[in-house]
Design a protein around this motif. Structure first.
Motif, mmCIF file in Angstrom:
data_model
loop_
_atom_site.group_PDB
_atom_site.id
_atom_site.type_symbol
_atom_site.label_atom_id
_atom_site.label_comp_id
_atom_site.label_asym_id
_atom_site.label_seq_id
_atom_site.Cartn_x
_atom_site.Cartn_y
_atom_site.Cartn_z
ATOM 1 N N GLU A 185 0.823 -1.208 0.000
ATOM 2 C CA GLU A 185 0.000 0.000 0.000
ATOM 3 C C GLU A 185 0.861 1.263 0.000
ATOM 4 O O GLU A 185 0.560 2.227 -0.727
ATOM 5 C CB GLU A 185 -0.929 -0.011 1.213
ATOM 6 C CG GLU A 185 -2.027 -1.056 1.137
ATOM 7 C CD GLU A 185 -2.907 -1.060 2.365
ATOM 8 O OE1 GLU A 185 -2.608 -0.268 3.304
ATOM 9 O OE2 GLU A 185 -3.878 -1.838 2.410
ATOM 10 N N GLU A 186 1.920 1.267 0.788
ATOM 11 C CA GLU A 186 2.818 2.430 0.800
ATOM 12 C C GLU A 186 3.521 2.598 -0.545
ATOM 13 O O GLU A 186 3.703 3.727 -1.021
ATOM 14 C CB GLU A 186 3.845 2.280 1.921
ATOM 15 C CG GLU A 186 3.246 2.344 3.321
ATOM 16 C CD GLU A 186 4.301 2.192 4.393
ATOM 17 O OE1 GLU A 186 5.489 2.038 4.023
ATOM 18 O OE2 GLU A 186 3.939 2.223 5.588
ATOM 19 N N ARG A 187 3.911 1.491 -1.162
ATOM 20 C CA ARG A 187 4.596 1.579 -2.450
ATOM 21 C C ARG A 187 3.677 2.141 -3.523
ATOM 22 O O ARG A 187 4.090 2.991 -4.338
ATOM 23 C CB ARG A 187 5.107 0.194 -2.863
ATOM 24 C CG ARG A 187 5.993 0.186 -4.097
ATOM 25 C CD ARG A 187 6.326 -1.230 -4.511
ATOM 26 N NE ARG A 187 5.151 -1.908 -5.020
ATOM 27 C CZ ARG A 187 4.741 -1.818 -6.288
ATOM 28 N NH1 ARG A 187 5.402 -1.074 -7.156
ATOM 29 N NH2 ARG A 187 3.671 -2.481 -6.685
ATOM 30 N N LEU A 188 2.416 1.683 -3.540
ATOM 31 C CA LEU A 188 1.474 2.173 -4.542
ATOM 32 C C LEU A 188 1.163 3.650 -4.347
ATOM 33 O O LEU A 188 0.970 4.393 -5.324
ATOM 34 C CB LEU A 188 0.187 1.347 -4.490
ATOM 35 C CG LEU A 188 0.308 -0.121 -4.921
ATOM 36 C CD1 LEU A 188 -1.011 -0.837 -4.735
ATOM 37 C CD2 LEU A 188 0.770 -0.223 -6.371
ATOM 38 N N ASN A 189 1.109 4.086 -3.094
ATOM 39 C CA ASN A 189 0.858 5.506 -2.844
ATOM 40 C C ASN A 189 2.036 6.379 -3.290
ATOM 41 O O ASN A 189 1.841 7.516 -3.739
ATOM 42 C CB ASN A 189 0.566 5.737 -1.356
ATOM 43 C CG ASN A 189 -0.756 5.138 -0.928
ATOM 44 O OD1 ASN A 189 -1.693 5.035 -1.731
ATOM 45 N ND2 ASN A 189 -0.856 4.737 0.329
ATOM 46 N N LYS A 190 3.249 5.854 -3.176
ATOM 47 C CA LYS A 190 4.419 6.637 -3.565
ATOM 48 C C LYS A 190 4.555 6.757 -5.081
ATOM 49 O O LYS A 190 4.914 7.814 -5.598
ATOM 50 C CB LYS A 190 5.682 6.017 -2.964
ATOM 51 C CG LYS A 190 5.806 6.195 -1.462
ATOM 52 C CD LYS A 190 7.098 5.573 -0.951
ATOM 53 C CE LYS A 190 7.226 5.756 0.557
ATOM 54 N NZ LYS A 190 8.488 5.137 1.083
#
Length: 242
Positions: free
Chosen positions: A202-207
């Motif tokens: 989830e953090e990777r997709l947001n970045k």
């Protein structure tokens, strides 16, 4: 005719060479066994029996309650992590647990878990919210009906039950999947590794997301006049929860 006979004799007299076969036996390397370190066992290894009706003092009448669907809406903000960092069941949608569901979970785990090597703990409270119901054939009116049963409201992301001990995820997964299929709301079987990968993804997709026109941006800027017909819960959670 003579040529054919000589050809047959030559074929029949050919010596069959032995077939050479060789076996190659190599060393098989297996991964080392998993080390279970820093595992804390609770005082009670098995799930306790939940009370069907909350115990109140004799001088207090059991109170009635409205539906209060807000107890099931939205994300769980407190009990959404595994305490023992091993395995468990997490709800992915809102719902209610009755006493029968508690027994399904308890018996499904106790009958299949290995004693003195596994443990299981509850992460939810016993049924406490009253649900009223009128008898069949009664007319409308006449006040609120009598209490029929008690339930435990569940929000999305709530840990229902947690398991651990000297066991691997493959031993526990099938056991918990049979229980998940019998719950009245959507849930999934998770481990600490699965949760870590999920949060990291989830953090990777947001970045790496380059599209600024997400649902949150559209709602906050009232694009297309969407604020007139959207639900108040969409303004609060931006379409993730209902």
């Amino acid at each position: 005719m003579l040529e054919v006979r000589t050809l047959l004799r030559s074929v029949l007299t050919v010596k069959k060479l032995p077939v050479m076969s060789s076996q190659i036996a190599g060393m098989k390397y297996f991964p080392p066994p998993k080390k279970y370190e820093n595992i804390e066992y609770p005082e009670r290894l098995k799930l306790k029996i939940m009370e069907k009706v909350p115990q109140l003092p004799s001088n207090i009448k059991p109170p009635k309650m409205q539906k209060r669907l807000r107890y099931m809406r939205g994300p769980e903000t407190v009990h959404n992590q595994l305490i023992h960092k091993q395995y468990g069941i997490i709800a992915t949608g809102g719902g209610r647990l009755r006493y029968e569901h508690f027994e399904i979970i308890r018996l499904g785990i106790i009958r299949k878990m290995v004693p003195n090597r596994m443990f299981a703990i509850w992460r939810v409270d016993a049924p406490w919210q009253p649900v009223t119901k009128k008898g069949q054939g009664q007319r409308m009116g006449g006040g609120k009906g009598a209490i029929d049963h008690y339930v435990t409201p569940i929000k999305a992301g709530r840990v229902i039950v947690e398991m651990g001990g000297h066991c691997e995820f493959a031993e526990v997964k099938r056991m918990l999947e049979l229980i998940v299929n019998k719950l009245p709301f959507a849930a999934e079987v998770v481990s600490q590794e699965i949760l870590d990968k999920k949060y990291a993804e989830e953090e990777r997709l947001n970045k790496i997301n380059l599209n600024t026109w997400n649902f949150e941006y559209i709602i906050k800027n009232n694009m297309g006049g969407c604020g007139k017909w959207l639900s108040p819960f969409d303004h609060r959670w931006f379409g993730k929860y209902r």
